[in-house]
Design an enzyme around this catalytic site. Structure first.
Site, PDB file in Angstrom:
ATOM      1  N   SER A 107       5.444   3.140   7.616  1.00  0.00           N
ATOM      2  CA  SER A 107       4.922   2.200   6.507  1.00  0.00           C
ATOM      3  C   SER A 107       5.980   2.285   5.446  1.00  0.00           C
ATOM      4  CB  SER A 107       3.726   2.452   6.195  1.00  0.00           C
ATOM      5  OG  SER A 107       3.208   1.672   5.238  1.00  0.00           O
ATOM      6  N   TYR A 130       7.392  -4.079   3.378  1.00  0.00           N
ATOM      7  CA  TYR A 130       6.927  -4.922   2.404  1.00  0.00           C
ATOM      8  C   TYR A 130       7.708  -5.440   1.556  1.00  0.00           C
ATOM      9  CZ  TYR A 130       1.946  -3.540   3.747  1.00  0.00           C
ATOM     10  OH  TYR A 130       0.867  -3.535   4.250  1.00  0.00           O
ATOM     11  N   THR A 156       5.703  -7.230   7.193  1.00  0.00           N
ATOM     12  CA  THR A 156       4.224  -7.597   7.312  1.00  0.00           C
ATOM     13  C   THR A 156       4.133  -8.805   6.338  1.00  0.00           C
ATOM     14  OG1 THR A 156       3.786  -5.262   7.585  1.00  0.00           O
ATOM     15  CG2 THR A 156       1.905  -6.590   6.568  1.00  0.00           C
ATOM     16  N   LYS A 252       4.601  -9.264  11.249  1.00  0.00           N
ATOM     17  CA  LYS A 252       3.368  -8.993  11.590  1.00  0.00           C
ATOM     18  C   LYS A 252       2.330  -9.444  10.791  1.00  0.00           C
ATOM     19  CE  LYS A 252       0.663  -4.486  11.416  1.00  0.00           C
ATOM     20  NZ  LYS A 252       0.143  -4.661  10.208  1.00  0.00           N
ATOM     21  N   HIS A 276      -4.374  -7.455   9.810  1.00  0.00           N
ATOM     22  CA  HIS A 276      -4.289  -6.298   8.984  1.00  0.00           C
ATOM     23  C   HIS A 276      -5.677  -5.588   9.217  1.00  0.00           C
ATOM     24  CE1 HIS A 276      -1.439  -5.069   5.836  1.00  0.00           C
ATOM     25  NE2 HIS A 276      -2.314  -4.010   5.788  1.00  0.00           N
TER      26      HIS A 276
HETATM   27  C1  GLV Z   1      -1.840  -1.456   3.396  1.00  0.00           C
HETATM   28  O1  GLV Z   1      -1.075  -1.593   3.921  1.00  0.00           O
HETATM   29  C2  GLV Z   1      -3.046  -1.404   3.726  1.00  0.00           C
HETATM   30  O2  GLV Z   1      -3.846  -1.931   4.347  1.00  0.00           O
HETATM   31  O3  GLV Z   1      -4.034  -0.551   2.812  1.00  0.00           O
END
Ligand code: GLV
Length: 379
Positions: A107, A130, A156, A252, A276
């Site tokens: 991430s 991100y 994302t 994503k 998510h």
């Molecule tokens: C970040 O990616 C989250 O979902 O906390």
């Protein structure tokens, strides 16, 4: 680890071992958690067809993900703050994934940096991006991922503003933990966690701390996101990112057929049908409910992956039956990480692999490619 026979066992162990703020961070969904709960409930409703006497002695869970061989159709999803579930959590999870023969996704909001992980593992991993307002920083981040030989970039697209998770606010979630009295009491009862995190390479967001001016002392995910993430992100930026990234791009966070059509034309190698993990738009449909229409619309144009509620091999089977080529799972391995570091992640993957293997046997299937609509009851 042998007595950990299912992902729920790892979850219970992680709950005992990891400070509450970090366990809750991974566990939570946004707002009333309707979408979080729908992800699981809708998966569980799918019934598998029991088939018998069809010689399943040659079955294998082996497959290909984005053209690369994989031991099973599973990818470790990008999860922020893994290094706060266990010291050096990203490195440990990546090692476990690579030993098991599946991809690991780092991430942007990790504790260990891209370079830390690259130096500690043997094979390429995926990097999740991100997009922040500072495009110079994003360009540099993409270059860092390329320099580290990451084998896919996972953009994302469903988190430019943060869906509120009540427990994060109530717990005062921060990295490292805020030294409030209830946190101190909690940590005092988790000495193994404290020792592992103290020994870990970093105590803050490794990819970004020190790279963005004015944010040196920011230690709260929600403040990072509110201050840095760019809500202007749009399809033109996807083109820009594609022009910078030499490898495979995965989008994503696609949950709508219209968006899936645009994604398929945007030249991405794959999309991930995802809400998510129920952490963003509360009230959105479950991921599994949106998988069939998206597969029908664009499944022949782009590789379709799935996430949202995967806790077992049976769940992987269900998503494959409905058209996914591979599944991403986050919480399942984060529980393993909290429960037992690298061995816990390895166990989580092994549990899911064994469950998938037995499910294939009992549904009369020998290969991943045979898992289709005909292997589940009508949905
Ligand atoms: C970040 O990616 C989250 O979902 O906390």
């Amino acid at each position: 680890m042998k007595t950990m026979t299912c992902i729920e066992d790892l979850r219970q162990a992680a709950r005992r071992k990891v400070p509450r703020a970090f366990f809750d961070y991974a566990e939570s969904g946004s707002y009333s958690e309707q979408t979080l709960n729908a992800n699981r409930a809708d998966l569980e409703r799918i019934r598998l067809r029991q088939r018998v006497l069809s010689d399943v002695s040659h079955r294998t869970t082996k497959t290909a993900i984005l053209g690369e061989p994989a031991a099973l159709p599973l990818v470790l999803a990008p999860i922020g703050l893994c290094g706060m579930q266990h010291g050096d959590g990203e490195i440990l999870a990546c090692r476990a994934a690579q030993a098991a023969g599946i991809p690991f996704t780092l991430s942007t909001m990790s504790i260990c940096s891209i370079e830390d992980v690259a130096a500690a593992v043997d094979k390429p991993f995926w990097f999740q991006l991100y997009v922040m307002r500072d495009r110079g920083f994003i360009r540099a981040l993409i270059e860092r991922a390329a320099a580290a030989k990451c084998s896919a970039l996972v953009l994302t697209v469903d988190l430019q503003v943060l869906g509120q998770r009540h427990r994060d606010i109530k717990n005062g979630l921060s990295v490292p933990p805020e030294l409030r009295i209830n946190n101190l009491i909690d940590i005092a009862t988790k000495p193994a966690w404290a020792a592992s995190v103290l020994r870990g390479k970093r105590k803050t967001f490794g990819n970004i701390a020190g790279h963005i001016r004015g944010m040196e002392n920011v230690n709260t995910l929600s403040v990072w996101i509110a201050g840095q993430f760019d809500p202007a992100l749009n399809w033109k930026d996807v083109e820009w990112i594609k022009s910078l990234w030499p490898g495979k791009l995965i989008l994503k966070g696609i949950l709508d057929v219209e968006d899936a059509r645009i994604a398929a034309k945007a030249g991405a190698a794959a999309l991930v049908v995802s809400n998510h993990g129920g952490r963003q738009l509360d009230g959105a449909p479950s991921s599994i409910a949106m998988l069939p229409p998206i597969v029908e619309a664009v499944g022949s144009d782009i590789e379709i992956m799935f996430d949202g509620g995967i806790r077992s091999g049976q769940d992987v089977f269900r998503a494959l039956a409905l058209g996914a080529r591979a599944c991403l799972s986050g919480r399942a391995y984060v529980y393993g990480l909290g429960a037992g570091g690298e061995a816990g992640v390895a166990r989580a993957i092994e549990i899911i692999r064994n469950e998938l293997d037995v499910t294939m046997a009992l549904t009369g299937v020998n290969s991943i490619a045979e898992i289709d609509r005909g292997t589940v009851n009508a949905v």
